[in-house]
Motif scaffolding. Structure first.
Motif, PDB file in Angstrom:
ATOM      1  N   UNK A  45     -10.040  -7.983  -2.193  1.00 14.94           N
ATOM      2  CA  UNK A  45     -10.700  -9.285  -2.200  1.00 14.94           C
ATOM      3  C   UNK A  45     -10.295 -10.096  -3.432  1.00 14.94           C
ATOM      4  N   UNK A  46      -9.692 -11.251  -3.199  1.00 10.95           N
ATOM      5  CA  UNK A  46      -9.309 -12.200  -4.249  1.00 10.95           C
ATOM      6  C   UNK A  46      -8.292 -11.632  -5.238  1.00 10.95           C
ATOM      7  N   UNK A  47      -7.547 -10.636  -4.822  1.00 13.78           N
ATOM      8  CA  UNK A  47      -6.510 -10.071  -5.681  1.00 13.78           C
ATOM      9  C   UNK A  47      -5.175 -10.799  -5.479  1.00 13.78           C
ATOM     10  N   UNK A  48      -4.316 -10.701  -6.493  1.00  5.54           N
ATOM     11  CA  UNK A  48      -2.918 -11.090  -6.345  1.00  5.54           C
ATOM     12  C   UNK A  48      -2.136  -9.821  -6.036  1.00  5.54           C
ATOM     13  N   UNK A  49      -1.446  -9.817  -4.915  1.00  9.00           N
ATOM     14  CA  UNK A  49      -0.712  -8.637  -4.482  1.00  9.00           C
ATOM     15  C   UNK A  49       0.748  -8.754  -4.912  1.00  9.00           C
ATOM     16  N   UNK A  50       1.170  -7.841  -5.783  1.00 10.86           N
ATOM     17  CA  UNK A  50       2.578  -7.776  -6.190  1.00 10.86           C
ATOM     18  C   UNK A  50       3.293  -6.741  -5.340  1.00 10.86           C
ATOM     19  N   UNK A  51       4.477  -7.103  -4.846  1.00  8.66           N
ATOM     20  CA  UNK A  51       5.265  -6.204  -4.006  1.00  8.66           C
ATOM     21  C   UNK A  51       6.733  -6.232  -4.418  1.00  8.66           C
ATOM     22  N   UNK A  52       7.369  -5.063  -4.461  1.00 11.49           N
ATOM     23  CA  UNK A  52       8.806  -4.938  -4.697  1.00 11.49           C
ATOM     24  C   UNK A  52       9.294  -3.682  -3.994  1.00 11.49           C
ATOM     25  N   UNK A  53      10.619  -3.537  -3.899  1.00 14.66           N
ATOM     26  CA  UNK A  53      11.173  -2.350  -3.256  1.00 14.66           C
ATOM     27  C   UNK A  53      12.599  -2.118  -3.730  1.00 14.66           C
ATOM     28  N   UNK A  54      12.937  -0.849  -3.914  1.00 10.22           N
ATOM     29  CA  UNK A  54      14.322  -0.487  -4.197  1.00 10.22           C
ATOM     30  C   UNK A  54      15.109  -0.400  -2.891  1.00 10.22           C
ATOM     31  N   UNK A  55      14.577   0.363  -1.949  1.00  9.11           N
ATOM     32  CA  UNK A  55      15.235   0.545  -0.654  1.00  9.11           C
ATOM     33  C   UNK A  55      14.430  -0.134   0.444  1.00  9.11           C
ATOM     34  N   UNK A  56      15.099  -0.411   1.549  1.00  7.76           N
ATOM     35  CA  UNK A  56      14.409  -0.990   2.690  1.00  7.76           C
ATOM     36  C   UNK A  56      15.186  -2.134   3.297  1.00  7.76           C
ATOM     37  N   UNK A  57      15.643  -1.943   4.548  1.00  2.00           N
ATOM     38  CA  UNK A  57      16.304  -3.033   5.258  1.00  2.00           C
ATOM     39  C   UNK A  57      15.260  -3.897   5.962  1.00  2.00           C
ATOM     40  N   UNK A  58      15.700  -4.838   6.776  1.00  2.00           N
ATOM     41  CA  UNK A  58      14.769  -5.787   7.389  1.00  2.00           C
ATOM     42  C   UNK A  58      13.702  -5.085   8.222  1.00  2.00           C
ATOM     43  N   UNK A  59      14.099  -4.139   9.068  1.00  2.00           N
ATOM     44  CA  UNK A  59      13.119  -3.520   9.954  1.00  2.00           C
ATOM     45  C   UNK A  59      12.087  -2.708   9.166  1.00  2.00           C
ATOM     46  N   UNK A  60      12.532  -2.061   8.108  1.00  2.00           N
ATOM     47  CA  UNK A  60      11.587  -1.301   7.288  1.00  2.00           C
ATOM     48  C   UNK A  60      10.588  -2.231   6.603  1.00  2.00           C
ATOM     49  N   UNK A  61      11.072  -3.331   6.036  1.00  2.00           N
ATOM     50  CA  UNK A  61      10.168  -4.265   5.373  1.00  2.00           C
ATOM     51  C   UNK A  61       9.205  -4.900   6.369  1.00  2.00           C
ATOM     52  N   UNK A  62       9.683  -5.206   7.560  1.00  2.00           N
ATOM     53  CA  UNK A  62       8.796  -5.765   8.574  1.00  2.00           C
ATOM     54  C   UNK A  62       7.698  -4.773   8.943  1.00  2.00           C
ATOM     55  N   UNK A  63       8.039  -3.502   8.979  1.00  2.00           N
ATOM     56  CA  UNK A  63       7.032  -2.472   9.243  1.00  2.00           C
ATOM     57  C   UNK A  63       5.944  -2.487   8.170  1.00  2.00           C
ATOM     58  N   UNK A  64       6.379  -2.559   6.906  1.00  2.00           N
ATOM     59  CA  UNK A  64       5.410  -2.592   5.803  1.00  2.00           C
ATOM     60  C   UNK A  64       4.521  -3.838   5.879  1.00  2.00           C
TER      61      UNK A  64
END
Length: 450
Positions: free
Chosen positions: A188-207
């Motif tokens: 609730x009301x958080x800022x969500x930080x996201x990064x990744x070393x690995x992951x193609x388009x389909x993997x990121x879409x899954x996440x």
């Protein structure tokens, strides 16, 4: 200064021991002695200590009274094994700060969820890599001087222009390991930080789909995207935001930084800490939070006696004085109840001046102030910046009452106030500008927006 070295995720190969020895040496040369956890390296059969043992290792470092903080040097897959074996009551009462990245996203967010304590998303091994000298200087500034060089990140807004809240998240794959567990943060009301070393388009879409199905995007106040190394390397015509925006409400602010991730020049992010992010664009200008990265350009005009002739607190006497001010103002952006919003004014990425809003004691009024480098005066930059800042204050901060002060001899300043629609409400004596030899009069102007 003594720091613990832990390895909560995958064990390290003993063949790479020279790298860790180098880390120990570099830290020691820079005033940071180290105590290592018992389990750092893989055994001869490439097995590694179980989660209970690694959790015990970490707690031994926490309970060592001589240690001031803990650097985790690992990454990989199994950091979440230690979560059930940590003494969160002890961690809550400890003054130690935990540093880690990648798979340590699990530990960092669990610590915040259970204890409310701030950890730092950062890999200390960066100090022995390609950009090691700068990394070491930034780390020392953070540890020894309570400075902001390590955490002063640049970013660009992709949607919206402002967000504030406690920052959570980290590596997207590892953050999602906490889904459905007692260690997943309240979003609730958080800022969500996201990064990744690995992951193609389909993997990121899954996440992203999983975060959406969990309702995370319905609760947060904004998203900060870091580096997505594999995807950004392999995709030149599509961005992570192109994928993300399919899953989020268009009203969610989204910003992108290229300075936090898995690269050796990555800076740090404080997880569990409050922060603000803001970019204000006009037809010609960009307003961004004042920070130490602008020390040289700030000092240029803040030390110029002609440029600061009518200024109350200027000119500065040294670049160090400018830097101290920039650090203090940068920390205001990280204060939950701040007093100041200090911006740099950029024209084509050139720092042309500064502009600010300062709360009154009752937080119902904002004082507007500005300064331009004399090289860029006469272009109506201050007016354009001020108009956008007044709009920001009204629409984002909910403030509609403003004041401004200036030396009565500063014709350019009070002319701008009048152009903004401000009305003069007083003329008082006794103003003593920093570089003046005698007192002058001061004008106060006021503006109320509907």
């Amino acid at each position: 200064m003594l720091y613990g070295i832990s390895n909560c995720s995958n064990g390290r190969n003993i063949n790479n021991k020279s790298e860790i020895d180098s880390l120990k040496e570099v830290l020691n040369k820079n005033g940071i002695d180290t105590v290592f956890a018992r389990n750092i390296y893989l055994s001869d059969d490439f097995s590694f200590a179980i989660g209970k043992e690694r959790g015990k290792d970490l707690m031994e470092l926490y309970k060592n009274p001589d240690i001031e903080g803990i650097f985790d040097i690992s990454g990989g897959d199994i950091a979440n094994e230690v979560l059930d074996y940590l003494d969160y009551d002890y961690i809550r009462n400890s003054k130690k700060t935990f540093f880690g990245y990648s798979d340590l996203t699990t530990v960092i967010n669990a610590i915040y969820k259970v204890t409310g304590k701030v950890s730092v998303l950062y890999q200390v091994r960066n100090v022995i890599k390609e950009n090691g000298k700068e990394q070491m200087e930034n780390l020392k500034n953070f540890l020894f001087e309570n400075g902001v060089l390590l955490t002063d990140i640049d970013y660009t807004f992709l949607a919206g222009n402002y967000m504030s809240g406690i920052v959570v998240g980290g590596n997207i794959r590892c953050f999602l390991k906490l889904a459905g567990t007692k260690y997943f943060p309240d979003m609730k009301n958080k800022i969500l930080f996201l990064e990744a070393l690995n992951g193609n388009e389909t993997i990121l879409r899954t996440y992203f789909a999983q975060l959406s199905q969990m309702g995370v995007f319905d609760e947060i106040s904004g998203i900060l995207l870091g580096n997505f190394t594999e995807f950004e390397r392999d995709n030149k015509n599509k961005t992570v935001y192109d994928l993300l925006k399919q899953y989020i409400n268009k009203k969610i602010p989204v910003a992108k930084t290229n300075e936090v991730g898995h690269s050796s020049d990555s800076k740090a992010l404080r997880i569990g800490a409050f922060n603000r992010f803001c970019n204000i664009s006009t037809d010609r200008l960009l307003l961004k939070p004042l920070s130490p990265r602008y020390v040289d350009s700030t000092y240029e005009y803040a030390s110029d006696t002609d440029n600061t002739k009518y200024m109350f607190f200027l000119p500065v006497e040294s670049k160090e004085e400018s830097l101290r001010y920039l650090v203090r103002m940068n920390k205001e952006w990280m204060a939950e109840k701040n007093t100041d919003f200090e911006f740099v004014i950029l024209k084509d990425n050139i720092h042309v001046g500064g502009i600010s809003l300062t709360y009154s004691e009752d937080r119902k009024t904002l004082e507007l102030g500005w300064i331009l480098n004399k090289k860029y005066q006469g272009n109506k930059f201050a007016y354009e910046a001020a108009v956008s800042l007044l709009e920001f204050a009204k629409n984002v901060l909910g403030i509609t009452h403003f004041i401004a002060h200036c030396d009565a001899d500063n014709v350019a300043s009070y002319s701008l106030m009048e152009k903004l629609g401000m009305k003069k409400i007083s003329k008082t004596s006794g103003r003593m500008n920093r570089n003046a030899v005698k007192e002058s009069y001061e004008y106060t102007y006021e503006l109320s927006l509907k």
